[in-house]
Scaffold this active site. Sequence first.
Site, short mmCIF file in Angstrom:
data_model
loop_
_atom_site.label_atom_id
_atom_site.label_comp_id
_atom_site.label_asym_id
_atom_site.label_seq_id
_atom_site.Cartn_x
_atom_site.Cartn_y
_atom_site.Cartn_z
N HIS A 165 0.85 -1.18 0.00
CA HIS A 165 0.00 0.00 0.00
C HIS A 165 0.90 1.24 0.00
CE1 HIS A 165 -3.54 -2.44 1.81
NE2 HIS A 165 -3.68 -2.30 0.51
N GLY A 195 -2.78 -1.63 -7.78
CA GLY A 195 -3.83 -2.32 -7.02
C GLY A 195 -5.24 -1.82 -7.30
N ASP A 211 -4.20 -6.28 -7.88
CA ASP A 211 -4.37 -7.34 -6.88
C ASP A 211 -5.09 -8.54 -7.49
OD1 ASP A 211 -3.26 -5.70 -4.83
OD2 ASP A 211 -5.22 -4.74 -4.56
N ASP A 225 -1.19 -1.64 4.76
CA ASP A 225 -1.32 -0.56 5.72
C ASP A 225 -2.56 -0.82 6.57
OD1 ASP A 225 -1.68 1.77 7.14
OD2 ASP A 225 -1.60 3.10 5.41
N HIS A 279 -9.83 -0.13 -2.55
CA HIS A 279 -9.91 -1.43 -3.22
C HIS A 279 -9.80 -2.58 -2.22
CE1 HIS A 279 -5.65 -0.58 -2.88
NE2 HIS A 279 -5.36 -1.82 -3.21
N ASP A 312 -10.75 -6.12 -3.17
CA ASP A 312 -9.75 -6.79 -4.01
C ASP A 312 -8.64 -7.38 -3.16
OD1 ASP A 312 -11.20 -5.87 -6.20
OD2 ASP A 312 -9.95 -4.10 -6.45
N ARG A 334 -7.66 -14.24 0.33
CA ARG A 334 -8.44 -15.48 0.31
C ARG A 334 -7.88 -16.48 -0.69
NH1 ARG A 334 -11.78 -17.27 -3.03
NH2 ARG A 334 -13.26 -18.89 -2.53
#
Length: 157
Positions: free
Chosen positions: A22, A69, A74, A94, A101, A104, A110
Amino acid sequence: MLNENFITLTLPVKKNIALIAHDNEKHALIDWCREHKDILKNHFLCGTGTTARMITDHTGLQVKGYNSGPLGGDQQIGAKIVEGQIDLVIFFSDPLTAQPHDPDVKALLRIAQVYDIPMANTRATADFIITSPLMNQAYQHSVINFNKNIADRAKSL
């Protein structure tokens, strides 16, 4: 004992490493890459757009860049995990700033978990992973046998 519900995948000796950060963490990731440059240079590196560019510019490491991102980077990294083209993710996130986002990012976390991909979200975890003896050897791990899972679901619906 072989279990047909799982398959064994191998992370190769030369790992495909995704580097993501980030905005407030980009310089920390660059510093981390500098510190571990001798290890990282032996692997294929990729990352989200701005982060990849900054790492290359500040360290000399070659990092293949995808989109940033917020523009789908991502998700591109997640798709590469699904395709078996990412073996490890270093993501300096962060925790104190909301990200537009965020869905995302959660999807990336996951999918890395589903495919049992090592993922570091902190510098300490990244240090442990990059200095592990497993970085210098192939590593076998088990994941869900997705073909069997799909066949079983199709029969039951």
